[in-house]
Design an enzyme around this catalytic site. Structure first.
Site, mmCIF file in Angstrom:
data_model
loop_
_atom_site.group_PDB
_atom_site.id
_atom_site.type_symbol
_atom_site.label_atom_id
_atom_site.label_comp_id
_atom_site.label_asym_id
_atom_site.label_seq_id
_atom_site.Cartn_x
_atom_site.Cartn_y
_atom_site.Cartn_z
ATOM 1 N N GLU A 208 77.754 -34.472 0.016
ATOM 2 C CA GLU A 208 78.487 -33.229 -0.236
ATOM 3 C C GLU A 208 79.963 -33.597 -0.324
ATOM 4 O O GLU A 208 80.611 -33.834 0.688
ATOM 5 C CB GLU A 208 78.222 -32.223 0.881
ATOM 6 C CG GLU A 208 76.762 -31.819 1.028
ATOM 7 C CD GLU A 208 76.204 -31.126 -0.198
ATOM 8 O OE1 GLU A 208 77.005 -30.582 -1.003
ATOM 9 O OE2 GLU A 208 74.981 -31.127 -0.381
ATOM 10 N N CYS A 242 86.339 -27.381 0.864
ATOM 11 C CA CYS A 242 85.897 -28.196 -0.272
ATOM 12 C C CYS A 242 85.578 -27.366 -1.511
ATOM 13 O O CYS A 242 85.629 -27.882 -2.625
ATOM 14 C CB CYS A 242 84.690 -29.049 0.113
ATOM 15 S SG CYS A 242 83.254 -28.104 0.682
#
Length: 463
Positions: A208, A242
């Site tokens: 990720e 993010c």
């Protein structure tokens, strides 16, 4: 040290103690109770590390974890059952099914920006799938990291879960082990290094990562609502998210109106940000000065102020950015929002291609946001711009549903998780065919010309 822990976990896993679904549920329930009991300490640690307000910390850190735990406990028995599949005419008495078996010894590496949520959700998925876990928490968000090491040390034996906040000097020992699966959340640069290390043992991976996630604003959008949502999503956790919008791509015809709306929303949501106790801080001096450096020689349209003593940077809007600016090539990961523009000349395909040209200058982003009431434009962007996930007329909320897989593609990640997708990320789906001992099909042993059975099958299927 890590090698001894790894060997102990291997023996524990081979004992079969993690295979029982009810045992896995009991382990997750213990985690759930500990979170409830230690909630005040968790909130305090997050405040010290990132200056998260109680509201922000609960909504973005604790609530998603509790949702994930409750959903997993509700559905785990179903996920762990055999999945019956259709058979074949060549073996009509055989039964076919799949089972989800644990991968084994797994490594979970979590980041500094959401140090509780992004540690606990993959941990819950790994335990639900029946694995043993070595858990590397961030040493940068040190208060939360130390708390997690303490809590998991008291909660679990090292054979099941071992938690460490070792600094980078100890990484070599940690990563040079033959894990069956590695789950990493962090930068693309470190993700590539971990991917290469895991390749030696052919370890499966969930990565990720990040990237430059665009927010595209078309003139048909509800501009006031778009500005409100973008300001919330971008400056949440001081931009250290993010999937935060990394830059805006705005229809030039609404430039002045939209910029004014953005400024109004910043003032409304984050008034006097440098003195606002509810506004987050940058996690470390290193990251603080990196962000300040990004603003050098840039045209700051709004904001730009910063306070070294508190590690806070004002919500900042930047215009007139050169193509070689670091703001357009690096993931910003802070409260700085570049604003770019496109011209809509009325040609739908040409407009879509202009957007593709700008977004395509960077690798595939982790998230894509588009604000528009023009269905053709929305469909074009959603279907043609490659990204890990997408929101239309909103930001960040695709992360919230436990049913929806979350993950990137290309430079923004590999694989996905949340809910059943997290369970499957840490599982191997094994195919099984069970045939009665008395059954045999003589046709399989025939050689030469086609058998009558195959000729009939070809005729029936039209092959």
């Amino acid at each position: 040290m890590f090698k001894e822990v790894f060997e102990g976990q291997r023996e524990y896993f081979r004992s079969g103690k993690t295979y029982d679904i009810e045992v896995r549920k009991s382990i997750i329930k213990v985690v759930r109770k500990k979170i409830i009991d230690q909630e005040s300490r968790i909130l305090e640690a997050l405040k010290l590390d990132l200056n998260k307000s109680e509201q922000e910390a609960y909504i973005t850190e604790i609530l998603p974890v509790m949702n994930e735990i409750d959903y997993t406990l509700k559905h785990l028995s179903k996920w762990g059952r055999k999945k019956r599949l259709k058979g074949t005419l060549f073996s009509p008495f055989s039964s076919y099914y799949t089972i989800a078996e644990p991968k084994g010894q797994v490594l979970v590496v979590s980041p500094f920006n959401y140090p509780f949520q992004l540690t606990l959700i993959p941990l819950v998925s790994a335990l639900a799938a029946g694995n043993t876990v070595i858990l590397k928490v961030s040493e940068i968000s040190s208060h939360t990291g130390r708390l997690l090491v303490e809590l998991f040390g008291a909660l679990f034996s090292e054979e099941l879960v071992f938690c460490t906040d070792v600094d980078p000097s100890g990484f070599d020992d940690l990563f040079e082990l033959p894990y069956n699966h590695v789950f990493f959340t962090g930068s693309t640069r470190i993700g590539r290094e971990i991917y290469c290390l895991g390749a030696r043992y052919l370890s499966s991976m969930t990565l990720e990562l990040g990237g430059k996630s665009p927010a595209i604003v078309h003139r048909s959008a509800n501009l006031k609502l778009a500005a409100r949502k973008i300001v919330w999503g971008k400056f949440l956790n001081a931009g250290q998210t993010c999937i935060a919008p990394d830059y805006l791509l705005v229809d030039r015809s609404v430039r002045a109106e939209f910029l004014n709306l953005l400024i109004e929303e910043i003032k409304s949501q984050l008034n006097s940000a440098l003195d606002n106790e509810a506004y987050g801080k940058i996690v470390s001096e290193k990251h603080f000065w990196r962000l300040v450096g990004l603003l050098e020689r840039e045209k700051v349209f709004y904001g730009g102020g910063h306070d070294e003593s508190t590690l806070k940077i004002e919500p900042t809007l930047v215009e007139d950015i050169s193509h070689n600016s670091r703001l357009l090539s690096e993931e910003i990961f802070g409260p700085v929002l570049p604003v770019l523009y496109f011209d809509d000349d009325g040609d739908g395909d040409a407009l879509g291609n202009k957007v593709l040209d700008v977004v395509g200058r960077n690798p595939e982003p982790l998230a894509l946001y588009v604000f528009s009431e023009d269905r053709f434009f929305v469909d074009f962007v959603v279907n043609r711009v490659r990204a890990g996930g997408c929101c239309v007329n909103d930001v960040l909320v695709h992360l919230l549903s436990v049913d929806v897989p979350f993950g990137g593609r290309g430079s923004s990640g590999l694989g996905s998780y949340h809910g059943v997708h997290g369970f499957l990320a840490f599982s191997h789906v094994k195919s099984v065919c069970r045939t009665p001992g008395w059954f045999d099909l003589s046709m399989r042993y025939e050689r030469g010309s086609l058998s009558k059975f195959v000729k009939l099958l070809k005729k029936f299927k039209g092959w």
